[in-house]
Design an enzyme around this catalytic site. Structure first.
Site, short mmCIF file in Angstrom:
data_model
loop_
_atom_site.label_atom_id
_atom_site.label_comp_id
_atom_site.label_asym_id
_atom_site.label_seq_id
_atom_site.Cartn_x
_atom_site.Cartn_y
_atom_site.Cartn_z
N CYS A 124 0.84 -1.19 0.00
CA CYS A 124 0.00 0.00 0.00
C CYS A 124 0.87 1.24 0.00
CB CYS A 124 -0.92 -0.02 1.21
SG CYS A 124 -0.16 0.26 2.80
N GLU A 174 -6.52 2.82 -1.92
CA GLU A 174 -6.06 2.32 -3.21
C GLU A 174 -6.88 2.98 -4.29
OE1 GLU A 174 -3.85 1.52 -5.58
OE2 GLU A 174 -3.18 0.39 -3.82
#
Length: 258
Positions: free
Chosen positions: A12, A129
């Protein structure tokens, strides 16, 4: 290219954490070692190189029982062999090591030392995201539906400038391990952080045991994770506030933020 831009294709690359480290330490029965560094404020847009709270298990003396501790670390692992540049800082001209693939951590030169005995947890409220084509990507927020923090598998390292005194405080840095996305998360991105369930924390953190490779192949708290579309305000690291994790408003509101 900015550090954040250089890492945005990884997973991430941005997350949110609002729990005070002292409260976190109390909640998980850990020693709070963050006071000297100043507790980080709630951060809804954590970017690479930010100082974040982590959880480790370490010995005070070689033969004593290891204890759980909360420590502050720089997000973006600096390998012990990183060169020292002018001013005594580490050379970070290469890629920022904010993520480590679960299938490569035992063999990668950057991570294979840390995986043996310097494993950590990186607590967060959730992570962001983006899905879609470049220039028109839609941000999503992945978070625990029960309102409790998620604990991501991580690795950490200590680094000292060349010729620094042995008693000099080292730079502590960490990386977040990622794995193949599963379930609905795979519709957003093909990678996701590797979550570690509370029942497995001690196994993961044990500094005296080799890594349990079964945990590297799991998905921990996958069943706790929910997804929602959020505002494109999160696209800029200059924006930071609870509005970043709120459900997205109609597209007309977001259009000017591209």
């Amino acid at each position: 290219m900015s550090p954040v831009s250089a890492t945005m294709e990884t997973m991430c690359g941005r997350f949110a954490v609002t729990t005070d480290p002292a409260l976190l330490a109390e909640k998980i029965k850990a020693l709070d070692e963050t006071a000297a560094g100043g507790s980080p404020a709630p951060n809804y847009n954590v970017a690479p190189t930010t100082t974040v709270s982590t959880v480790v298990t370490r010995h005070t003396e070689p033969e004593d029982e290891p204890t759980r501790r909360v420590r502050l670390m720089r997000w973006g692992l600096v390998p012990v062999w990183a060169k020292t540049v002018e001013g005594g800082a580490p050379d970070t001209k290469g890629p920022l090591l904010i993520n480590a693939r679960s299938d490569k951590v035992t063999t990668s030169p950057a991570f294979r030392t840390s995986i043996k005995g310097k494993r950590c947890l990186v607590p967060m409220d959730g992570w962001y995201e983006w899905r879609g084509q470049k220039g028109a990507k839609t941000p999503f927020y992945m978070y625990a539906g029960d309102g409790e923090p998620l604990f991501m598998a991580g690795l950490w390292s200590t680094w000292r400038p060349k010729d620094a005194p042995k008693d000099a405080a080292p730079l502590l840095s960490c990386t977040i391990i990622t794995t193949d996305a599963a379930g609905p998360l795979s519709d957003i991105h093909d990678r996701m952080p590797l979550t570690i369930s509370e029942r497995d924390w001690d196994r993961w953190l044990d500094p005296d045991a080799p890594v349990d490779e079964g945990l590297l192949r799991g998905h921990g708290d996958l069943d706790r994770i929910e997804i929602r579309e959020v505002s494109r305000l999160v696209n800029s690291v200059r924006n930071n506030g609870p509005e970043l994790i709120e459900p997205a408003e109609p597209q007309a509101e977001q259009g000017s933020l591209l």
